[in-house]
Scaffold this active site. Structure first.
Site, PDB file in Angstrom:
ATOM      1  N   GLU A 111      80.522  20.860  21.362  1.00  0.00           N
ATOM      2  CA  GLU A 111      81.606  21.381  22.197  1.00  0.00           C
ATOM      3  C   GLU A 111      82.631  20.294  22.531  1.00  0.00           C
ATOM      4  O   GLU A 111      83.825  20.577  22.641  1.00  0.00           O
ATOM      5  CB  GLU A 111      81.023  22.008  23.466  1.00  0.00           C
ATOM      6  CG  GLU A 111      80.248  23.292  23.155  1.00  0.00           C
ATOM      7  CD  GLU A 111      79.584  23.909  24.360  1.00  0.00           C
ATOM      8  OE1 GLU A 111      79.745  25.127  24.580  1.00  0.00           O
ATOM      9  OE2 GLU A 111      78.885  23.179  25.101  1.00  0.00           O
ATOM     10  N   GLU A 131      71.878  26.420  21.915  1.00  0.00           N
ATOM     11  CA  GLU A 131      71.651  26.757  23.323  1.00  0.00           C
ATOM     12  C   GLU A 131      70.725  27.949  23.514  1.00  0.00           C
ATOM     13  O   GLU A 131      69.909  27.971  24.449  1.00  0.00           O
ATOM     14  CB  GLU A 131      72.991  27.018  24.027  1.00  0.00           C
ATOM     15  CG  GLU A 131      73.728  25.775  24.474  1.00  0.00           C
ATOM     16  CD  GLU A 131      74.558  25.143  23.381  1.00  0.00           C
ATOM     17  OE1 GLU A 131      75.346  24.233  23.669  1.00  0.00           O
ATOM     18  OE2 GLU A 131      74.430  25.549  22.201  1.00  0.00           O
TER      19      GLU A 131
END
Length: 256
Positions: A111, A131
Site C-alpha cells: 500500500e 490481509e
C-alpha cells in the site's frame, strides 16, 4: 541492526530525498515509531525547497512487509493523523514520490508503494495483499487503489486470496515503471528522479495535482478543476524559457 539505529534514514541528494525504512530484522515492518519517523521525512521532502522528488526504499533486501503484527494487538494500525499508514497512504503530497522495491512489498508495504507516483522493482521482488488471511482488510489503499491499477480480476484475486504478484508480471500489467536486476531498483529510481527533476518544478507539481484532483471525474468537471491550476503555468517564465529552449535547440535553463 543496532537498537540505536534510526528506523528511518534520510539522505538528501541533489534535488532528491532518499527515505529508507530501516528495520531489516522484520523486513521493515511498520510500527508507530517507524510511522512517525517516516511522516517527518515526508514533511521534510515537502517543505525543503531544494528537494524536488522523494524516493522510498527499504534495507535488508526488502521494501516493506507491512504493519508490524506483533505490535498491532496493543498499538493498533500505525497511522499518522489524517495522513494514513506511515504518514503516506492518505497524504496529499505535492512532490513526486518513487518507490524502489526489492524483495517483499507486502500488505501495508504494498500500500505504501501504491501511494507512490512511480515504482521501480527488482525482477525478484513481489507484491501481495494477504490481509484477508489475517482477518484484516487492505484498508490503506489496497482495496481502493489496486483495482484501478491492474485488470479487475487480477486485482480481486490478490485481494480475495492473498496471491502474490511477481514483479515481472506486475511490470507487464504496467504497475511497475522499470524492472531491474536484483539490487538495482534504487539506482533505477535515482535515474528516474533525475529525469523528473530535469523539468520545470512548477509544471511537475501542477501536473501531479491535476492528475490527483481530477481522478474519477467526468471530462466537463475535470476541465473545470484543471483549468484554474494549469492556466497560470502558461504565463510563467518557465513556460517562456521552455519555448525559447525548444526553438533555439538547447536545454532549458530553469530557475530553481
Amino acid at each position: 541492526m543496532d537498537s540505536q539505529d534510526p528506523v528511518v534514514v534520510t539522505e538528501p541528494r541533489p534535488g532528491v530525498l532518499l527515505i529508507t525504512l530501516n528495520r531489516p530484522h522484520v523486513r521493515n515492518a511498520i510500527d508507530q515509531t517507524l510511522a512517525d519517523a517516516m511522516d517527518q521525512a515526508l514533511i521534510r521532502m515537502e517543505t525543503d525547497p531544494s528537494l524536488a522528488v522523494g524516493i522510498l526504499a527499504g534495507t535488508g533486501g526488502h521494501f516493506c512487509s507491512g504493519m508490524d503484527l506483533k505490535a498491532f494487538p496493543t498499538d493498533g494500525v500505525p497511522v499518522v493523523a489524517d495522513r494514513g499508514l506511515a504518514g503516506l497512504t492518505r497524504a496529499r503530497l505535492r512532490k513526486p514520490l518513487i518507490a524502489a522495491v526489492e524483495g517483499a512489498a507486502v500488505a501495508g508495504g504494498f500500500e505504501l508503494a501504491l501511494a507512490c507516483d512511480l515504482i521501480t522493482a527488482a525482477d525478484t521482488a513481489f507484491f501481495a495483499l494477504p490481509e484477508v488471511a489475517r482477518g484484516l482488510v487492505a484498508a490503506e489503499g489496497g482495496a481502493v487503489r489496486l483495482p484501478g491499477r491492474l485488470p479487475y480480476h487480477v486485482a480481486m484475486e490478490m485481494l480475495l486470496t492473498g496471491t502474490p504478484l511477481p514483479a515481472p508480471e506486475a511490470a507487464r500489467y504496467g504497475l511497475v515503471n522499470q524492472l531491474t536486476r536484483e539490487g538495482e531498483a534504487l539506482q533505477a529510481a535515482l535515474a528516474l528522479a533525475d529525469r523528473v527533476q530535469a523539468h520545470s518544478r512548477d509544471a511537475v507539481l501542477v501536473t501531479k495535482q491535476i492528475v490527483r484532483d481530477t481522478r474519477g471525474l467526468d471530462d466537463h468537471t475535470a476541465y473545470a478543476v484543471q483549468d484554474p491550476l494549469s492556466t497560470p503555468v502558461f504565463a510563467t517564465a518557465a513556460a517562456a524559457e521552455g519555448a525559447y529552449a525548444f526553438t533555439e535547440k538547447r536545454p532549458p535553463a530553469w530557475h530553481r
